[in-house]
Design a protein around this motif. Structure first.
Motif, PDB file in Angstrom:
ATOM      1  N   LEU A 122      17.636  80.345   3.023  1.00 28.51           N
ATOM      2  CA  LEU A 122      18.239  79.269   2.404  1.00 28.51           C
ATOM      3  C   LEU A 122      17.907  78.200   1.382  1.00 28.51           C
ATOM      4  O   LEU A 122      17.487  78.404   0.708  1.00 28.51           O
ATOM      5  CB  LEU A 122      19.665  79.130   3.304  1.00 28.51           C
ATOM      6  N   ALA A 123      17.191  77.563   2.549  1.00 33.32           N
ATOM      7  CA  ALA A 123      16.459  76.076   2.049  1.00 33.32           C
ATOM      8  C   ALA A 123      15.518  76.955   1.386  1.00 33.32           C
ATOM      9  O   ALA A 123      15.666  75.616  -0.149  1.00 33.32           O
ATOM     10  CB  ALA A 123      16.691  75.398   3.782  1.00 33.32           C
ATOM     11  N   LEU A 124      14.467  77.089   1.909  1.00 32.31           N
ATOM     12  CA  LEU A 124      12.873  76.889   1.254  1.00 32.31           C
ATOM     13  C   LEU A 124      12.612  77.313   0.106  1.00 32.31           C
ATOM     14  O   LEU A 124      12.208  76.945  -0.901  1.00 32.31           O
ATOM     15  CB  LEU A 124      11.972  77.283   2.231  1.00 32.31           C
ATOM     16  N   ARG A 155       8.861  71.180 -16.154  1.00 33.62           N
ATOM     17  CA  ARG A 155       9.527  70.353 -16.876  1.00 33.62           C
ATOM     18  C   ARG A 155       8.150  69.718 -17.612  1.00 33.62           C
ATOM     19  O   ARG A 155       8.507  69.094 -18.998  1.00 33.62           O
ATOM     20  CB  ARG A 155      11.448  70.242 -17.032  1.00 33.62           C
ATOM     21  N   VAL A 165      18.716  79.920   7.917  1.00 28.44           N
ATOM     22  CA  VAL A 165      18.580  78.876   7.320  1.00 28.44           C
ATOM     23  C   VAL A 165      17.928  78.082   7.037  1.00 28.44           C
ATOM     24  O   VAL A 165      18.017  78.235   5.129  1.00 28.44           O
ATOM     25  CB  VAL A 165      19.345  78.303   8.004  1.00 28.44           C
ATOM     26  N   VAL A 166      16.126  78.161   7.052  1.00 24.23           N
ATOM     27  CA  VAL A 166      15.318  77.304   6.938  1.00 24.23           C
ATOM     28  C   VAL A 166      14.902  77.995   5.882  1.00 24.23           C
ATOM     29  O   VAL A 166      14.651  77.787   4.570  1.00 24.23           O
ATOM     30  CB  VAL A 166      14.875  76.592   7.402  1.00 24.23           C
ATOM     31  N   LEU A 169      18.537  78.351  12.405  1.00 23.85           N
ATOM     32  CA  LEU A 169      18.377  77.766  12.204  1.00 23.85           C
ATOM     33  C   LEU A 169      17.214  78.283  11.146  1.00 23.85           C
ATOM     34  O   LEU A 169      17.222  77.779   9.566  1.00 23.85           O
ATOM     35  CB  LEU A 169      18.098  76.520  13.125  1.00 23.85           C
ATOM     36  N   TYR A 170      16.194  79.214  11.451  1.00 25.41           N
ATOM     37  CA  TYR A 170      15.466  79.078  11.170  1.00 25.41           C
ATOM     38  C   TYR A 170      15.534  80.123   9.678  1.00 25.41           C
ATOM     39  O   TYR A 170      15.015  80.169   8.412  1.00 25.41           O
ATOM     40  CB  TYR A 170      13.747  80.187  11.835  1.00 25.41           C
ATOM     41  N   GLN A 217       9.960  74.217 -10.803  1.00 29.32           N
ATOM     42  CA  GLN A 217      10.848  73.721 -12.311  1.00 29.32           C
ATOM     43  C   GLN A 217      10.424  72.313 -12.288  1.00 29.32           C
ATOM     44  O   GLN A 217      10.238  72.469 -13.640  1.00 29.32           O
ATOM     45  CB  GLN A 217      12.780  74.008 -11.881  1.00 29.32           C
ATOM     46  N   ARG A 218      11.330  71.357 -12.274  1.00 31.78           N
ATOM     47  CA  ARG A 218      10.662  70.338 -11.959  1.00 31.78           C
ATOM     48  C   ARG A 218       9.591  70.127 -12.596  1.00 31.78           C
ATOM     49  O   ARG A 218       8.792  69.096 -13.605  1.00 31.78           O
ATOM     50  CB  ARG A 218      11.179  69.763 -11.419  1.00 31.78           C
ATOM     51  N   GLN A 248      15.089  78.059  -2.521  1.00 31.07           N
ATOM     52  CA  GLN A 248      15.438  77.153  -3.257  1.00 31.07           C
ATOM     53  C   GLN A 248      14.407  76.258  -3.501  1.00 31.07           C
ATOM     54  O   GLN A 248      14.742  75.344  -4.584  1.00 31.07           O
ATOM     55  CB  GLN A 248      16.793  76.884  -3.477  1.00 31.07           C
ATOM     56  N   LEU A 249      14.429  75.292  -2.517  1.00 28.91           N
ATOM     57  CA  LEU A 249      13.764  74.388  -2.993  1.00 28.91           C
ATOM     58  C   LEU A 249      12.929  74.353  -3.259  1.00 28.91           C
ATOM     59  O   LEU A 249      12.504  73.327  -4.687  1.00 28.91           O
ATOM     60  CB  LEU A 249      13.412  73.804  -1.583  1.00 28.91           C
ATOM     61  N   THR A 250      11.711  75.359  -3.423  1.00 33.74           N
ATOM     62  CA  THR A 250      10.270  75.185  -4.079  1.00 33.74           C
ATOM     63  C   THR A 250      10.976  75.593  -5.625  1.00 33.74           C
ATOM     64  O   THR A 250       9.882  75.274  -6.506  1.00 33.74           O
ATOM     65  CB  THR A 250       9.580  76.150  -3.138  1.00 33.74           C
ATOM     66  N   VAL A 281      13.718  74.514  -7.649  1.00 32.87           N
ATOM     67  CA  VAL A 281      13.768  73.821  -7.677  1.00 32.87           C
ATOM     68  C   VAL A 281      13.020  72.711  -7.827  1.00 32.87           C
ATOM     69  O   VAL A 281      12.809  72.192  -9.233  1.00 32.87           O
ATOM     70  CB  VAL A 281      15.053  73.241  -7.319  1.00 32.87           C
ATOM     71  N   ILE A 282      11.634  72.547  -7.155  1.00 34.78           N
ATOM     72  CA  ILE A 282      10.502  71.509  -7.513  1.00 34.78           C
ATOM     73  C   ILE A 282       9.172  71.837  -8.547  1.00 34.78           C
ATOM     74  O   ILE A 282       9.221  70.807  -9.331  1.00 34.78           O
ATOM     75  CB  ILE A 282      10.386  70.615  -6.351  1.00 34.78           C
TER      76      ILE A 282
END
Lengths: 242, 211
Positions: B77-79, B92, B73-74, B70-71, B88-89, B81-83, B85-86
């Motif tokens: 994979l997750a962190l 913008r 994955v987080v 899970l570590y 970028q937002r 992309q999340l950082t 996209v946030i």
């Protein structure tokens, strides 16, 4: 009929023994639902974040809410320094949250209801926090046990108390989570048993059980949060010595 | 920072392994004991399965395996992309806000320019109106003066004419008076009197009257 404790039994699905140590490492129902939890997390982040866009989809919103929530928790309790450990805290939070929530589905196994699982996580948190504290502050980290601004003669009493309270942290973390999960599930199972046993009047414990399920879902989320936030607070102790 | 993080992660991992080994040792020891006496005794005696130590080692082994998974994955994979996209937002949004502020400043500049132009035009128009009014007033004054002089001239001429007319009329009146007096004297005394004599007599009378 099965007793209220049967749901906590760890049953091997595939028996495995690590011969050199004679170590039992069978793949059990506990391991199965850990795998399910990791699988759900992987699926959520994979589906939610593929082609992540500025305007989030529903799954992406869930991912972002989880991220913002844990990030806010780390920022509030540890500060900017703590963001380095965000992946670890987020993993901890997700692992417990998924375990608790999967356990709310009837017929599943709640791996967070086992004291050995929660205690292991608690011990790891405390070891990690201690290692981080020693790495950052060296022996100065030990001043954590001797708060300043206290009259000299109190120290002989205070320092043992501080040390005991520090060493007891993994147990309090572990007991809080495992006992909450166990008690909730026993209660649900007991009321579930009453529904059958009481026949037509079973409607009453049924209604109670419905209410309890809502309560248990709240507790499932809350205990994951509590575990994570306490880990953050301990981390804060190690990073910003008071 | 990355190296330091790696170091931390290694430290944490080492801690996990240490604890795992110690737990495993304890579990192995107790498990063998349990095997000898009564395996799964806790279940049958109605005890809590949580206290059945024979299951501890397998739970901890799989906990470590899935926690590390899970570590991964987080953190892999997750962190990221999340950082991303946030970030970028946020970029913008702040970019859009900057652009909006820019456009607003531009609009405000255009408006103030328009207002300045309007004020300028107003001022120029006022000036023109004032000039025009002054010129009209001047022209009027000049024309009035001209009219005055021409009127005065005309009045003078008319007065002259009137004076002349009066003189001739007076002369004619005198002549008529002399003739009338001649005719009256002729009727009264029956003889013609000389014109000069009558004139003299009349003038004497006029003089006396005037005195």
């Amino acid at each position: 009929m099965a007793g209220p404790l049967e749901q906590f039994e760890v049953k091997p699905i595939m028996t495995m023994v690590f011969e050199p140590l004679g170590l039992n490492m069978s793949f059990t129902n506990s391991a199965l639902f850990m795998a399910v939890g990791v699988g759900i997390a992987a699926w959520l982040f994979k589906r939610g974040l593929e082609g992540a866009s500025l305007v989030p989809t529903r799954l992406q919103s869930i991912c972002e809410m989880l991220y913002e929530f844990v990030r806010g928790m780390v920022l509030d309790n540890v500060g900017k320094e703590g963001l380095r450990y965000l992946p670890a805290i987020m993993t901890l939070f997700l692992f417990i949250l998924l375990g608790n929530l999967i356990g709310m589905i009837p017929g599943t196994f709640t791996y967070t209801s086992h004291i050995v699982v929660t205690l292991f996580m608690g011990v790891c948190v405390i070891i990690a926090v201690t290692v981080i504290g020693l790495a950052r502050h060296g022996t100065h980290f030990l001043s954590l046990f001797a708060p300043s601004g206290v009259p000299m003669f109190i120290y002989p009493l205070l320092i043992p108390i501080e040390i005991v309270s520090y060493l007891i942290r993994p147990f309090s973390l572990a007991m809080r989570l495992a006992v909450n999960m166990t008690a909730g599930h026993i209660m649900l199972k007991t009321f579930g048993g009453f529904v059958i046993a009481m026949g037509i009047f079973g409607i009453l414990p049924f209604l109670v059980a419905v209410g309890l399920i809502g309560l248990e879902i709240i507790i499932a989320c809350l205990q994951a949060y509590v575990f994570a936030v306490l880990s953050c607070i301990y981390l804060n102790d190690a990073i910003n010595l008071h | 920072m990355m190296a330091r993080f790696r170091g931390m992660a290694a430290g944490i991992f080492a801690g996990i392994c240490l604890t795992l080994v110690s737990f495993a040792a304890i579990a192995a020891e107790t498990a063998s004991e349990v095997d000898v006496t009564e395996y799964g005794g806790a279940e049958h005696s109605g005890g809590m399965p949580q206290l059945d130590v024979s299951t501890y080692s397998s739970q901890v082994v799989w906990l470590v395996i899935f926690f590390v998974l899970l570590y991964q994955v987080v953190s892999k994979l997750a962190l990221p992309q999340l950082t991303e996209v946030i970030r970028q937002r946020e970029e913008r949004i702040s970019g859009d806000l900057d652009k909006a502020a820019e456009l607003r400043a531009e609009a405000e500049a255009a408006y103030s320019r328009y207002e300045a132009d309007l004020a300028d035009a107003h001022a120029r128009a006022q000036l023109r109106i004032k000039e025009l009014r002054e010129r009209i007033a001047e022209e009027q004054a000049a024309r009035l003066a001209e009219l005055d002089t021409s009127m005065a001239e005309k009045i003078a001429a008319a007065e002259q004419r009137i004076g002349k007319a009066r003189e001739t009329a007076m002369a004619e009146v005198e002549g008529a008076a002399v003739e009338t007096a001649q005719a009256a004297i002729e009727r009264l005394i029956g003889s013609k009197v000389g014109r000069d004599e009558v004139e003299r007599a009349l003038q004497a009378v006029v003089k006396r009257e005037a005195a």
